[in-house]
Enzyme design. Sequence first.
Site, PDB file in Angstrom:
ATOM      1  N   CYS A   2       0.835  -1.194   0.000  1.00  0.00           N
ATOM      2  CA  CYS A   2       0.000   0.000   0.000  1.00  0.00           C
ATOM      3  C   CYS A   2       0.877   1.254   0.000  1.00  0.00           C
ATOM      4  CB  CYS A   2      -0.879   0.018   1.230  1.00  0.00           C
ATOM      5  SG  CYS A   2      -1.787  -1.518   1.410  1.00  0.00           S
ATOM      6  N   ARG A  27       2.844   1.126  -5.820  1.00  0.00           N
ATOM      7  CA  ARG A  27       2.870   0.304  -4.606  1.00  0.00           C
ATOM      8  C   ARG A  27       1.610  -0.546  -4.460  1.00  0.00           C
ATOM      9  NH1 ARG A  27       6.648   1.711  -0.930  1.00  0.00           N
ATOM     10  NH2 ARG A  27       5.406   0.790   0.723  1.00  0.00           N
ATOM     11  N   TRP A  75      -3.077  -2.363  -1.825  1.00  0.00           N
ATOM     12  CA  TRP A  75      -2.747  -3.652  -2.426  1.00  0.00           C
ATOM     13  C   TRP A  75      -3.234  -4.666  -1.396  1.00  0.00           C
ATOM     14  CZ3 TRP A  75       0.551  -7.816  -1.202  1.00  0.00           C
ATOM     15  CH2 TRP A  75       0.826  -8.687  -2.266  1.00  0.00           C
ATOM     16  N   ASN A  99      -0.036   1.101   5.962  1.00  0.00           N
ATOM     17  CA  ASN A  99       0.695   0.193   5.064  1.00  0.00           C
ATOM     18  C   ASN A  99       1.412  -0.803   5.955  1.00  0.00           C
ATOM     19  OD1 ASN A  99       2.383  -1.016   3.160  1.00  0.00           O
ATOM     20  ND2 ASN A  99       3.914   0.605   3.369  1.00  0.00           N
ATOM     21  N   GLY A 100       1.233  -2.095   5.677  1.00  0.00           N
ATOM     22  CA  GLY A 100       1.872  -3.123   6.490  1.00  0.00           C
ATOM     23  C   GLY A 100       0.869  -4.206   6.851  1.00  0.00           C
ATOM     24  N   GLU A 489      14.946 -15.002 -15.342  1.00  0.00           N
ATOM     25  CA  GLU A 489      14.487 -13.606 -15.347  1.00  0.00           C
ATOM     26  C   GLU A 489      13.591 -13.342 -16.564  1.00  0.00           C
ATOM     27  OE1 GLU A 489      14.207 -11.319 -13.371  1.00  0.00           O
ATOM     28  OE2 GLU A 489      14.060  -9.485 -14.532  1.00  0.00           O
ATOM     29  N   LYS A 493       9.775 -12.062 -16.328  1.00  0.00           N
ATOM     30  CA  LYS A 493       9.278 -10.848 -17.009  1.00  0.00           C
ATOM     31  C   LYS A 493       8.053 -11.188 -17.841  1.00  0.00           C
ATOM     32  CE  LYS A 493      10.771  -8.397 -15.268  1.00  0.00           C
ATOM     33  NZ  LYS A 493      11.787  -8.235 -14.271  1.00  0.00           N
ATOM     34  N   GLU A 496       4.950 -12.054 -15.616  1.00  0.00           N
ATOM     35  CA  GLU A 496       4.356 -11.011 -14.784  1.00  0.00           C
ATOM     36  C   GLU A 496       3.648  -9.921 -15.588  1.00  0.00           C
ATOM     37  OE1 GLU A 496       7.016  -8.811 -12.173  1.00  0.00           O
ATOM     38  OE2 GLU A 496       8.611  -8.944 -13.644  1.00  0.00           O
ATOM     39  N   HIS A 512      15.347 -34.477 -18.201  1.00  0.00           N
ATOM     40  CA  HIS A 512      14.962 -35.077 -16.922  1.00  0.00           C
ATOM     41  C   HIS A 512      13.499 -34.800 -16.584  1.00  0.00           C
ATOM     42  CE1 HIS A 512      19.070 -36.282 -16.208  1.00  0.00           C
ATOM     43  NE2 HIS A 512      19.463 -35.053 -16.524  1.00  0.00           N
ATOM     44  N   LYS A 611       4.984  -2.782  -6.617  1.00  0.00           N
ATOM     45  CA  LYS A 611       6.404  -2.553  -6.874  1.00  0.00           C
ATOM     46  C   LYS A 611       7.272  -2.859  -5.652  1.00  0.00           C
ATOM     47  CE  LYS A 611       9.853  -0.831  -9.321  1.00  0.00           C
ATOM     48  NZ  LYS A 611      10.334  -1.790 -10.307  1.00  0.00           N
TER      49      LYS A 611
HETATM   50  C1  F6R Z   1       9.923  -8.420 -10.792  1.00  0.00           C
HETATM   51  C2  F6R Z   1      10.193  -7.601  -9.621  1.00  0.00           C
HETATM   52  C3  F6R Z   1      10.198  -8.268  -8.299  1.00  0.00           C
HETATM   53  C4  F6R Z   1      11.248  -7.613  -7.376  1.00  0.00           C
HETATM   54  C5  F6R Z   1      11.139  -8.203  -5.967  1.00  0.00           C
HETATM   55  C6  F6R Z   1      12.231  -7.672  -5.052  1.00  0.00           C
HETATM   56  O1  F6R Z   1       9.987  -7.672 -11.964  1.00  0.00           O
HETATM   57  O2  F6R Z   1      10.370  -6.421  -9.719  1.00  0.00           O
HETATM   58  O3  F6R Z   1      10.411  -9.636  -8.403  1.00  0.00           O
HETATM   59  O4  F6R Z   1      12.512  -7.841  -7.908  1.00  0.00           O
HETATM   60  O5  F6R Z   1       9.888  -7.905  -5.429  1.00  0.00           O
HETATM   61  O6  F6R Z   1      12.166  -6.287  -4.956  1.00  0.00           O
HETATM   62  P1  F6R Z   1      13.404  -5.444  -4.458  1.00  0.00           P
HETATM   63  O7  F6R Z   1      14.486  -5.583  -5.466  1.00  0.00           O
HETATM   64  O8  F6R Z   1      12.893  -4.053  -4.323  1.00  0.00           O
HETATM   65  O9  F6R Z   1      13.819  -6.033  -3.134  1.00  0.00           O
END
Ligand code: F6R
Length: 616
Positions: A2, A27, A75, A99-100, A489, A493, A496, A512, A611
């Site tokens: 949030c 967020r 969120w 938030n939390g 990765e 990407k 998501e 396997h 984020k």
């Molecule tokens: C994916 C993404 C997340 C962050 C993860 C860690 O695109 O952005 O997987 O990498 O939530 O976030 P940070 O790097 O801020 O600890």
Amino acid sequence: MCGIVAAVGSDNVLPILLEGLKRLEYRGYDSAGVALIEAPGRLGRAREVGKVAALERLLASAPLTGLAGVAHTRWATHGQPSQDNAHPHVSGRVAVVHNGIIENHLVLKNELVAEGYAFTSETDTEVVAHLIERELQRRGDLLAAVEAAVARLEGAYALGVIDADRPDRVIGARHGSPLVVGIGEEGYYLGSDPLALLPVTDRFLYLEDGDLVEATRTGCVVHGWCGNGKRTPVVREPMRYEHDDPSVGKGEFEHYMLKEIYEQPVAVANALEGRLGSDQVLIEAFGPRARQLLGETRQIHLVACGTSYHAGLVARYWIEELAGIPCQVEVASEYRYRDVVAPPGTLLMTLSQSGETADTLAALRHARARQGQAYVGALSICNVPGSSLVRESDLSLMTHAGPEIGVASTKAFTTQLTALMLVTLGLRQLHGGDGELTARLVHRLRYLPTLLGDALKLDAEIARIAQRFSGYRHTLFLGRGAQMPIAQEGALKLKEISYIHAEAYAAGELKHGPLALIDASMPVVALAPMDGLLDKLKSNLQEVRARGGRLLVFADPESGLEAADGMTVVNVPACCRFLAPLVYTLPLQLLAYHVAVARSTDVDQPRNLAKSVTVE
Ligand code: F6R
């Protein structure tokens, strides 16, 4: 997670709150709300499901005004996105944004229900509103009421609180979730992130865990722990926000994600700036304790989440091969709950774009509490100066990526990799690695931004391929060695932002099990740089072709791989094998981006995500 904004000023604060929410939307964006003190004793509140734009529409038809207010973008953790569950939560004269996560909310709820409080939401936050209201009745003062209420809370919180009878102030509290105070000309503000408040100020106080803050139009007092279990007014030094304001817009780009993909050559150049000597890395430029910490390191525990975790996985290959130092990499959500064995001389390295990721922070604290003696120290690689992770680490190497707005991490990842290569070379220098290879890699690092610029030239070709790709429902990504985490990765990407199911495998693992999945409806993306594993990879690709799989291979121009029926080959700029993980990342980011655009998803704010994951 949030996002919180609160404001007290000399004019109607609604526009500041709404602008702040829009800037915090990264967020969380399933619902939003605002509460203002419209007149002494009168709270006005508006809440709406969906993005901040929906709340704005609601407020356009029924405006609110006030000199003090709190606002929130949500969120969902407890209770689905709905108007009732949206913040602010109100109890009597009190309105609260949070938030939390309040872990003991059920115990508190039972206690409050027994006293006659009626609950109208499924959230954990509503207990906070009722607790503060109860304490306000008992104590008559909002700051004292918040202090008494937070003493009952277990979990993590950043709070913004107003009392309808006191239109001249807002209260904030921080414990485990980020909160800053913005110092403006016309008022004082609270925000989960300075970004929220950049239109009104560039001066901030970064609150510490346990801090309460009482803000009025002309000043604020921070009350922090003073050692005897009591709070007392404390000084938190104002800091200037040094970055450009990233929210000025997307410029020529359709999405922040694409803008951030294109920013990578410059971001990586910034990450390198001032850290490269003529044929060595400048260890002193990492910070005052760097030489000592890296010199005493005998093994490394590298801990992170998500994309940052993938950067750690790449670094393991580098650190073990180039510095000869054992390195284990683990997701923070596991490390934090494990009886970790850290032999003496262990360097704990955390990686985080935001520096506020709850699991990563908890892993750092867990390590310190369990085996404080064994660790030589904690080094964080982070993009946000002043973040919790930076403050709690012994040494921090900033990635200098600049603020990242797109929820899917792009430039944060490649700048983390850059910083990790610098640390690897620093370790190599201090642990007796031969200088010739170090010098060669230093020279190649200088050339890296250009190489990334060349990789971006594949954009149009990848956009065309993405059109075909967007019709698939599942995808497999393959890589070997340090390209294996890049395959992971790439898969992350794609899933998501496009919502296509994607999995990554070490190419050698194919036979396997996953080979059973291969048929014409299962495209396989493979990474084929020039390295000692290329021939092995080619055999794996044959295994896929023999079973009718559709291949998309990102390959070195000299790899000998050529397009054929069922196999598309994209030539990636030639590069040395150590830097190939960075270069091959860009085409995968572009692929995910263009597939998502072709599928008309919300690229910058994909569903269900946030984020900065500041809750567990
Ligand atoms: C994916 C993404 C997340 C962050 C993860 C860690 O695109 O952005 O997987 O990498 O939530 O976030 P940070 O790097 O801020 O600890």
